[in-house]
Design a protein around this motif. Structure first.
Motif, PDB file in Angstrom:
ATOM      1  N   TYR A   2      13.699   5.909-124.558  1.00  0.00           N
ATOM      2  CA  TYR A   2      14.807   5.636-125.462  1.00  0.00           C
ATOM      3  C   TYR A   2      16.032   5.182-124.664  1.00  0.00           C
ATOM      4  O   TYR A   2      16.339   5.739-123.594  1.00  0.00           O
ATOM      5  CB  TYR A   2      15.148   6.898-126.249  1.00  0.00           C
ATOM      6  CG  TYR A   2      16.493   6.864-126.947  1.00  0.00           C
ATOM      7  CD1 TYR A   2      17.599   7.512-126.397  1.00  0.00           C
ATOM      8  CD2 TYR A   2      16.666   6.175-128.141  1.00  0.00           C
ATOM      9  CE1 TYR A   2      18.833   7.486-127.034  1.00  0.00           C
ATOM     10  CE2 TYR A   2      17.901   6.150-128.782  1.00  0.00           C
ATOM     11  CZ  TYR A   2      18.971   6.807-128.217  1.00  0.00           C
ATOM     12  OH  TYR A   2      20.196   6.786-128.848  1.00  0.00           O
ATOM     13  N   TYR A  51      12.261  -3.152-126.108  1.00  0.00           N
ATOM     14  CA  TYR A  51      11.883  -3.238-127.516  1.00  0.00           C
ATOM     15  C   TYR A  51      13.093  -2.958-128.404  1.00  0.00           C
ATOM     16  O   TYR A  51      13.788  -1.947-128.225  1.00  0.00           O
ATOM     17  CB  TYR A  51      10.801  -2.210-127.846  1.00  0.00           C
ATOM     18  CG  TYR A  51       9.491  -2.409-127.141  1.00  0.00           C
ATOM     19  CD1 TYR A  51       9.159  -1.657-126.025  1.00  0.00           C
ATOM     20  CD2 TYR A  51       8.577  -3.341-127.604  1.00  0.00           C
ATOM     21  CE1 TYR A  51       7.945  -1.828-125.382  1.00  0.00           C
ATOM     22  CE2 TYR A  51       7.354  -3.522-126.967  1.00  0.00           C
ATOM     23  CZ  TYR A  51       7.052  -2.763-125.861  1.00  0.00           C
ATOM     24  OH  TYR A  51       5.842  -2.945-125.231  1.00  0.00           O
ATOM     25  N   PHE A  69       7.021  -1.270-133.344  1.00  0.00           N
ATOM     26  CA  PHE A  69       7.331  -1.910-132.072  1.00  0.00           C
ATOM     27  C   PHE A  69       6.729  -3.307-132.055  1.00  0.00           C
ATOM     28  O   PHE A  69       5.520  -3.451-132.160  1.00  0.00           O
ATOM     29  CB  PHE A  69       6.730  -1.105-130.917  1.00  0.00           C
ATOM     30  CG  PHE A  69       7.439   0.176-130.606  1.00  0.00           C
ATOM     31  CD1 PHE A  69       7.345   1.271-131.452  1.00  0.00           C
ATOM     32  CD2 PHE A  69       8.201   0.309-129.449  1.00  0.00           C
ATOM     33  CE1 PHE A  69       7.997   2.467-131.162  1.00  0.00           C
ATOM     34  CE2 PHE A  69       8.849   1.493-129.149  1.00  0.00           C
ATOM     35  CZ  PHE A  69       8.749   2.569-130.007  1.00  0.00           C
ATOM     36  N   TYR A  88      14.378   0.649-126.970  1.00  0.00           N
ATOM     37  CA  TYR A  88      13.582   1.392-126.001  1.00  0.00           C
ATOM     38  C   TYR A  88      13.199   0.426-124.885  1.00  0.00           C
ATOM     39  O   TYR A  88      13.222  -0.789-125.060  1.00  0.00           O
ATOM     40  CB  TYR A  88      12.288   1.924-126.626  1.00  0.00           C
ATOM     41  CG  TYR A  88      12.461   3.018-127.637  1.00  0.00           C
ATOM     42  CD1 TYR A  88      12.825   2.727-128.948  1.00  0.00           C
ATOM     43  CD2 TYR A  88      12.236   4.341-127.294  1.00  0.00           C
ATOM     44  CE1 TYR A  88      12.976   3.743-129.886  1.00  0.00           C
ATOM     45  CE2 TYR A  88      12.383   5.375-128.230  1.00  0.00           C
ATOM     46  CZ  TYR A  88      12.745   5.056-129.517  1.00  0.00           C
ATOM     47  OH  TYR A  88      12.888   6.056-130.446  1.00  0.00           O
ATOM     48  N   GLN A 137      10.075  -0.027-121.617  1.00  0.00           N
ATOM     49  CA  GLN A 137       8.828   0.443-121.057  1.00  0.00           C
ATOM     50  C   GLN A 137       8.649  -0.188-119.685  1.00  0.00           C
ATOM     51  O   GLN A 137       8.557  -1.411-119.560  1.00  0.00           O
ATOM     52  CB  GLN A 137       7.652   0.073-121.974  1.00  0.00           C
ATOM     53  CG  GLN A 137       6.323   0.645-121.525  1.00  0.00           C
ATOM     54  CD  GLN A 137       5.196   0.318-122.470  1.00  0.00           C
ATOM     55  OE1 GLN A 137       5.249  -0.662-123.213  1.00  0.00           O
ATOM     56  NE2 GLN A 137       4.170   1.147-122.476  1.00  0.00           N
ATOM     57  N   SER A 166       3.342   0.494-117.322  1.00  0.00           N
ATOM     58  CA  SER A 166       2.574   1.018-118.457  1.00  0.00           C
ATOM     59  C   SER A 166       2.950   2.466-118.744  1.00  0.00           C
ATOM     60  O   SER A 166       2.161   3.218-119.312  1.00  0.00           O
ATOM     61  CB  SER A 166       1.086   0.902-118.161  1.00  0.00           C
ATOM     62  OG  SER A 166       0.694  -0.438-118.037  1.00  0.00           O
ATOM     63  N   GLN A 167       4.186   2.822-118.389  1.00  0.00           N
ATOM     64  CA  GLN A 167       4.649   4.178-118.675  1.00  0.00           C
ATOM     65  C   GLN A 167       4.988   4.321-120.156  1.00  0.00           C
ATOM     66  O   GLN A 167       5.057   3.325-120.891  1.00  0.00           O
ATOM     67  CB  GLN A 167       5.886   4.502-117.839  1.00  0.00           C
ATOM     68  CG  GLN A 167       5.651   4.441-116.352  1.00  0.00           C
ATOM     69  CD  GLN A 167       6.947   4.663-115.584  1.00  0.00           C
ATOM     70  OE1 GLN A 167       7.912   5.215-116.087  1.00  0.00           O
ATOM     71  NE2 GLN A 167       6.968   4.231-114.329  1.00  0.00           N
ATOM     72  N   GLY A 168       5.222   5.529-120.613  1.00  0.00           N
ATOM     73  CA  GLY A 168       5.654   5.738-121.977  1.00  0.00           C
ATOM     74  C   GLY A 168       7.033   5.131-122.200  1.00  0.00           C
ATOM     75  O   GLY A 168       7.885   5.184-121.318  1.00  0.00           O
ATOM     76  N   PRO A 169       7.265   4.514-123.357  1.00  0.00           N
ATOM     77  CA  PRO A 169       8.586   3.948-123.634  1.00  0.00           C
ATOM     78  C   PRO A 169       9.682   4.997-123.515  1.00  0.00           C
ATOM     79  O   PRO A 169       9.472   6.185-123.785  1.00  0.00           O
ATOM     80  CB  PRO A 169       8.445   3.439-125.070  1.00  0.00           C
ATOM     81  CG  PRO A 169       6.984   3.140-125.220  1.00  0.00           C
ATOM     82  CD  PRO A 169       6.303   4.215-124.414  1.00  0.00           C
TER      83      PRO A 169
END
Lengths: 112, 110
Positions: free
Chosen positions: B46, B87, B100, B36, B38, B41-44
């Motif tokens: 895929y 990640y 994570f 993943y 990121q 600070s956005q949502g991770p």
């Protein structure tokens, strides 16, 4: 419209207050998750739910509770907020036969 | 769950391939490798996943060693918008317990 939404996007509260963060999804997924992210660090799993009647604790569930009101809704509550719960909170979903997770935009929570 | 080890940070020149390594020496036979990223600070988001074979999609390629103890995510032509934290996660299939770590901060430079 976004598939996974979180409300509020930002929240400032005081120590001792009860706070609820909400997550809704339109992906039709059974599985939903709540994560916490502290500055500069990775995500930690708080709670996860495989369906409406199945809720499981993650790595850091102390101080948190959840409610799965429907397939599409999963709420996270801080019963009595404390300053070290200041963090970014992410909701995610996944389908039954895959572990690929889809994340919401996050809620930035500050506890004073 | 298997633990992963990634470098803290990496730089890459714009237009060049970015190769992000991940060690997962304790991976079990039923665990998949997921990547993943990121941005800020956005949502991770895929990127890709695999079990033992190499995988490619529109975003990246995933190379998993034969012993499955390590993998490499390849972004073939990095752009400035690929600057993010990446990640690497190993996850037992369908158990929903993705851990994570701290990831690799990739900085793509002009």
């Amino acid at each position: 419209d976004a598939d996974v939404t979180q409300t509020p996007r930002n929240r400032i509260t005081k120590t001792g207050k009860r706070i609820m963060l909400e997550c809704s999804q339109t992906k039709g997924h059974d599985r939903m998750y709540w994560y916490r992210q502290d500055p500069g660090l990775g995500l930690q799993l708080i709670y996860y739910s495989f369906d409406v009647k199945d809720i499981n604790k993650g790595e850091i569930s102390d101080g948190y509770s959840v409610s799965r009101q429907a397939q599409a809704k999963f709420s996270l509550s801080l019963e009595s907020a404390i300053p070290n719960q200041t963090a970014l909170y992410f909701c995610a979903t996944s389908g039954e036969n895959t572990d690929t997770q889809y994340f919401g935009p996050g809620t930035r929570l500050t506890v004073l | 769950d298997a633990k992963t080890t990634q470098p803290t940070s990496m730089d890459c020149a714009e237009g060049r391939a970015a190769n992000l390594p991940c060690n997962h020496s304790t991976i079990s036979g039923n665990e998949y490798v997921y990547w993943y990223r990121q941005i800020h600070s956005q949502g991770p988001q895929y990127i890709i996943h695999g079990l033992k074979n190499n995988e490619t999609n529109e975003m990246a390629s995933l190379i998993i060693t034969e012993d499955r103890k390590s993998s490499t995510l390849i972004l073939p032509h990095a752009t400035l918008r690929d600057t993010a934290v990446y990640y690497c996660i190993v996850s037992p299939l369908h158990q929903g317990k993705s851990t994570f770590g701290d990831g690799t901060t990739l900085t793509v430079k002009p």
